[in-house]
Design a protein around this motif. Structure first.
Motif, mmCIF file in Angstrom:
data_model
loop_
_atom_site.group_PDB
_atom_site.id
_atom_site.type_symbol
_atom_site.label_atom_id
_atom_site.label_comp_id
_atom_site.label_asym_id
_atom_site.label_seq_id
_atom_site.Cartn_x
_atom_site.Cartn_y
_atom_site.Cartn_z
ATOM 1 N N LYS A 1 -16.227 -7.833 -5.177
ATOM 2 C CA LYS A 1 -14.934 -7.251 -4.852
ATOM 3 C C LYS A 1 -14.776 -5.953 -5.634
ATOM 4 N N PRO A 2 -13.908 -5.017 -5.232
ATOM 5 C CA PRO A 2 -13.233 -5.034 -3.940
ATOM 6 C C PRO A 2 -14.253 -4.784 -2.832
ATOM 7 N N LEU A 3 -13.924 -5.268 -1.650
ATOM 8 C CA LEU A 3 -14.909 -5.232 -0.569
ATOM 9 C C LEU A 3 -15.453 -3.822 -0.370
ATOM 10 N N CYS B 1 -16.908 -12.571 0.150
ATOM 11 C CA CYS B 1 -16.554 -11.567 -0.842
ATOM 12 C C CYS B 1 -16.321 -12.256 -2.189
ATOM 13 N N PHE C 1 -14.472 -12.774 -4.841
ATOM 14 C CA PHE C 1 -13.289 -12.953 -5.689
ATOM 15 C C PHE C 1 -13.482 -14.231 -6.497
ATOM 16 N N ALA D 1 -6.738 -5.956 -7.441
ATOM 17 C CA ALA D 1 -7.283 -6.685 -6.292
ATOM 18 C C ALA D 1 -7.409 -8.171 -6.590
ATOM 19 N N HIS D 2 -7.774 -8.496 -7.816
ATOM 20 C CA HIS D 2 -7.928 -9.910 -8.191
ATOM 21 C C HIS D 2 -6.611 -10.673 -8.078
ATOM 22 N N ASP E 1 -5.532 -11.110 -4.399
ATOM 23 C CA ASP E 1 -6.275 -12.186 -3.735
ATOM 24 C C ASP E 1 -5.874 -13.552 -4.276
ATOM 25 N N ASP F 1 -10.693 -11.723 4.893
ATOM 26 C CA ASP F 1 -9.753 -11.968 3.781
ATOM 27 C C ASP F 1 -9.754 -10.775 2.823
ATOM 28 N N ALA F 2 -10.935 -10.286 2.556
ATOM 29 C CA ALA F 2 -11.063 -9.181 1.600
ATOM 30 C C ALA F 2 -10.501 -7.885 2.188
ATOM 31 N N VAL G 1 -6.853 -7.845 1.563
ATOM 32 C CA VAL G 1 -6.557 -7.383 0.198
ATOM 33 C C VAL G 1 -6.628 -5.862 0.137
ATOM 34 N N GLN G 2 -7.653 -5.324 0.793
ATOM 35 C CA GLN G 2 -7.817 -3.864 0.837
ATOM 36 C C GLN G 2 -6.600 -3.206 1.481
#
Lengths: 405, 405, 405, 405
Positions: B107-109, B135, B137, B198-199, B202, B372-373, B376-377
């Motif tokens: 991550k991040p993707l 991804c 996380f 980002a963590h 998610d 999913d990632a 988040v992006q």
């Protein structure tokens, strides 16, 4: 130990939660602090004759009255302590100042900016003739909070960069909790925001010496209808359990929770949250302030402690230092018990009364002033406006220089 | 105990901080977990021949290469583990998926939504022919975090009302800390926001099962110019102290800190903060989630613990219950040591590899998926846009259904 | 990074809890530390052919054997790691040393003082010809513990005055927990005392640099009869629930808990407690040491933290400083992750193997020596004797200078 | 709210630390609790006319006297509160009881077993004619401590197996701290043992319902000579710093620290420690009690909290539950503030006065009785004897049935 020469006769309006807390402080302040004047618990005022008589007897006031106008006009009253809900602060306070009484007004100063501005004007006018006024943000006088301010002021934290502050409670999580006055906009002004959010706004501005300039906010009312209370006062209300008949309900007109990001005028950025829906959090005022040289952390549920990190010296020895703020050289603490013997919530009021009495006796202006409290009101107002405008960025109005006429 | 029949040959790209952490996990996963397949540490890739050779020897990989295209095209590689900085994630990952390799991407993707969307499309296409992607996380696999998810999912917290999440570090508080790649937008995409923000995005979405729909954000770069590093890689960089000559400086092009308020699609409101300027906080990912029936609190610096409050039963016995998440019936923990014998940061990767291997072996899709990632992006993107637009309210773009061509 | 020139071939006896923990350490040590030699996981030994074969495969050993005499006599083994129950330590260790193998022996060194003395003699004889030996008190290598030692050694705590140490577990509180080998005197030597009490004796003596000279002790076996296990090994045993037939029981022949007061040879006084009956405590090794200038506090369940109080400087700023022992300049930590990324229980073994390998490679004597471990055994013996004599004061026997014949 | 019909006129002997704390309690008790009688702060007694006059005025007593015999003999005094050092407890108390006054006597009851026995006899005789007596072990009335007792009594902890209790302070770590009365055996009876050790003996016996039957103890005086104080009273003394002339010194005749192991009559084993040399610990009374079904943990420096572990229900959810003991249904707390608003050290005295007043008004015997306090004295005596006999096991003498003549 000084010989007490003078006496200030206090009249208090209101006798619920804040009234009880203030009474405890007035009763105690001269017993633990050496002050140039003594407070006399002269008169208490409430609307219900029977209840206020009982309160006077219970809390230790010499007399009682049901008419606040009587109280503020009596010659034998020097200080007026306003402990009513916010909707009557302005009227009582302005009249008391006009009558030449020193005024201590509970927070928030008022339910609207307009009222607060009028109060500031009245305070300025009174100040010109030696009448003092102060707003009751009591948490400034928690010793650990005062110590935080001293650390910031002395430069130990360097440049303040970030503030995160929450004030979390959970007393209305139950949807059956009734619609008490604190949940009604016309009485309380706002919900969690004005009641407890005001505290963290004032506290963080006081500690950092920076003021909030703008906010983006969300407010939320999770439970929109609640049962009407049979009778209730403040936090103590509870539903009549066991009732099977339909209960009349009413609309909750204040926020249950408010969150916002903010910028401060010294360059810091911040997050704030006030909530009555944080399940498990009872009175969790928690503040962390990060500076370029150090950080401080405070938790009101452990108010005798302060965590302090200093980013100096060898890395291997750095950490958050849990200071037990009970030493004789900590603020206010020489008046109390030996180190490690902790104090409680109510002591913040005793310290407040101490400083207020001293200011009056020495002819100085106590803080926080009404102008300080107006500025908090302006932040609250910006939060409300931002929330109403879909969380858009909203500048905090300037306090303006208030000119005494 | 199963008889291991098969083996998956892993090729990893990158060997710095994440490369070392992933190596430790690949080396350990089959030693503690019973799995239907075994990971073989086949090949490691880096641009510098000498360094990657050393890394291969040190970290325990069978071979090494300096060409990631070689790695993804070799027949004797089944799985590609992408541990490079974010600017090369898309290219490597898409190529690897096209080559039929299962991909685990850190991550991040990606550094942009556009790249992330392309990666999602590639993953969907690959998925259609049985190629898996995931991804990294990793914090989802901290046992206490998984346990939080289970508690929410089972209804123990009731309706989720509030989320507060911070991820605080302080490794660049010193203005003389050099301009490493993580402080450059073209390499890292963003600063604290993408790296650690980002963590928490998610993690909180995973735990609550709710997704962020809009934000109002502030980002800030407190130190705008920093010395150029002689040579640096990631977190390990340090200035050459003692130097008296003028040091060339460069512009910091990412955020030092980002704060935002948010709404989630299940009705919750939230505050988020990611900062590298929280003096004294080293790796302080802290999350509190309040529901109508209970709350959970997690702190990554004490990752073996979970605080859980249940607002049921008699009031007198309620409190935050400190669960030491080391029992055999806690997620992943039966593989490790007896109760009370704590695990560390790196174990989250071992658990990640465990689940990834199992998914491949059993022909199921691992989570978090690239989609999913991407989501988040999209939240990160909304935060950046909100900050650029003066903290105005900004909706998170929908992920859209990605159709494999 | 050094070029690895040499290799030490390790043979390990035992594969249960300690075997798994040691395997993880042997597998990891050269992956994270730069050492002049590399450990090879050559051979593992256990009595059951099928089980040891499975363990070898699972844990990553090249080969296996069912005969420890074979293991210690093979030319291709350099180091013997003894992870069996205490009743076989002496025989295996003495034979291995005689065979010229370096020996790492798990704690407690032996089940009796007599055996321990024989082992010390064997170690001294072997040391004369360059063969190294070490006892596995792994907690000395928890970074926070090593840091405590450094703080004491450097004088930061002044004169050590008081020690309080507990090691609390609760895994046998249930009276239906079966009679595993750890509850049988002939196998385990003693109960909580030798198993976990030995750890706090060693740890506090190591940190303070003072040795216990005498004790008054109470030991107690709360549950005197327990069900016989169908089959069990160590901590993992559990009762067969659901069984309706009468279960055979046996006598518990070791202590459930042991408490004692002690004097140390540097003038300190101390309290010690080891218990398997402290309900809710899973692995609570907690130590506090008070000196004339400062104090330290350690808790194994939060092993990445050390609390350090320094009674210097202004009183107002003093407090217990929570040091997160994850910085690069903390003992062992430069090998691991960035600050704030915590390590776990098993890392103490990796550090132990690191120091043992280094000692062998550099021709120095590792610590704790067998003589150090004998001294712990003598304290355990004094505790047992005091308890048997109705808690009367009992001097710890001197170790005596052991002369290699 | 009851109508207060009656009044009890209190005379207090002593006005130092305990005098101030008791005054705060007498001043507050009827302001927060509804009681059938009201306390009047009638008379305060001290040897120095000027000081006691100042104290009376400061602390809020109606009158003062320098003769305790005058105080106990006056018709307008109903209750005598003995706050002097331990060497005068017996004389004053016995005389007051003989004069028909209800007596509250501070702990420890006396400086010797002999005195304590005489006091118990006097109390029994007085009790026969309706005169009440109570010993001031105030910590029993900390709400969290009372709650612990309730949990044990209701069976929630099962069979009590282990007790560990410490009371740690550090106010005499500095060798230059002067020889105040608390460091002189003839005035104080003993040192840390009687002053603070008595508290943990009483508290743990109260909570567990078990009594200590025997001990093995170590006592130590680390600093054997100290400067004589110019003038000092209790904890507040300090050395005259800056002085260059030679200071006269005297012998410290009490213990600095005492540690002991014990057996209780219900089968529990225990460790106890009282110390004034625990650097960094200010008022650290910490108690943990382990039962077969659960455990409780209390820390006086965080006296609003109680940790409670219950070993029931699914393992995965078990943990130490941090109860914030501030709810209306917690002991004594309905009288104070809303949940989460903490109380302090002094409130334990207010609760003590509450229960004492109620007992007098309702004609019941308050606890702890003098007989309870005698039993604590007998434990202290056993500790001293054990220490004098080289830490040998020493039985606690039975209290014996005291027959009123």
């Amino acid at each position: 130990m000084s010989t007490v020469e003078s006496e200030l006769r206090v009249g208090m309006v209101g006798y619920a939660f804040m009234g009880a807390a203030h009474s405890q402080a007035w009763r105690t302040v001269n017993r633990v602090f050496d002050l140039p004047t003594r407070a006399r618990m002269a008169l208490i005022c409430g609307r219900d004759e029977s209840k206020v008589a009982t309160a006077a007897n219970r809390l230790g006031w010499d007399g009682h009255t049901t008419d606040w106008r009587d109280l503020i006009n009596r010659d034998d009253i020097d200080v007026v302590d306003v402990c009513t809900p916010g909707d009557s602060h302005a009227e009582i306070t302005i009249a008391a100042l006009a009558a030449g009484k020193h005024v201590l007004c509970e927070k928030p100063l008022a339910n609207s900016v307009e009222e607060a501005r009028a109060m500031v004007a009245a305070a300025a006018k009174a100040q010109a003739v030696g009448v003092r006024s102060m707003c009751g943000f009591n948490y400034r006088r928690v010793p650990a909070v005062t110590l935080m301010r001293q650390l910031v002021e002395s430069g130990r934290l360097g440049v303040i960069r970030q503030v995160r502050a929450v004030y979390l409670q959970d007393w209305i999580v139950d949807p059956q909790f009734p619609l008490v006055w604190r949940l009604q906009r016309d009485r309380a002004g706002s919900g969690a925001l004005g009641d407890i959010g005001a505290h963290i706004i004032d506290l963080t501005q006081y500690v950092t010496g920076q003021r909030i300039t703008g906010v983006s906010a969300i407010t939320e009312t999770f439970i929109k209808e609640r049962p009407l209370p049979a009778e209730s006062s403040g936090l103590a209300a509870s539903t009549g359990n066991g009732s099977v008949e339909a209960v009349a309900t009413g609309e909750v007109t204040v926020d249950d929770a408010a969150v916002f990001v903010a910028r401060l005028d010294g360059g810091a950025i911040a997050t704030y949250e006030a909530s009555r829906f944080a399940t498990g959090r009872k009175n969790a005022l928690r503040v962390e302030i990060n500076g370029s040289l150090g950080s401080v952390v405070f938790d009101l549920e452990r108010l005798n402690e302060l965590e302090f990190y200093e980013a100096t010296g060898p890395t291997a020895g750095q950490g958050f230092n849990r200071i037990l703020v009970t030493e004789g050289d900590h603020p206010y603490m020489s008046a109390w018990w030996p180190p490690g013997h902790i104090i409680g919530y109510e002591h913040s009021f005793t310290h407040e009364m101490r400083d207020f009495l001293e200011a009056i006796a020495t002819g100085t202006d106590p803080t926080p002033s009404f102008a300080d409290a107006l500025q908090v009101q302006l932040v609250l107002d910006a939060v409300v406006r931002s929330a109403e405008l879909g969380s858009s960025w909203t500048e905090v109005e300037p306090t303006l220089v208030t000119v005494a006429a």
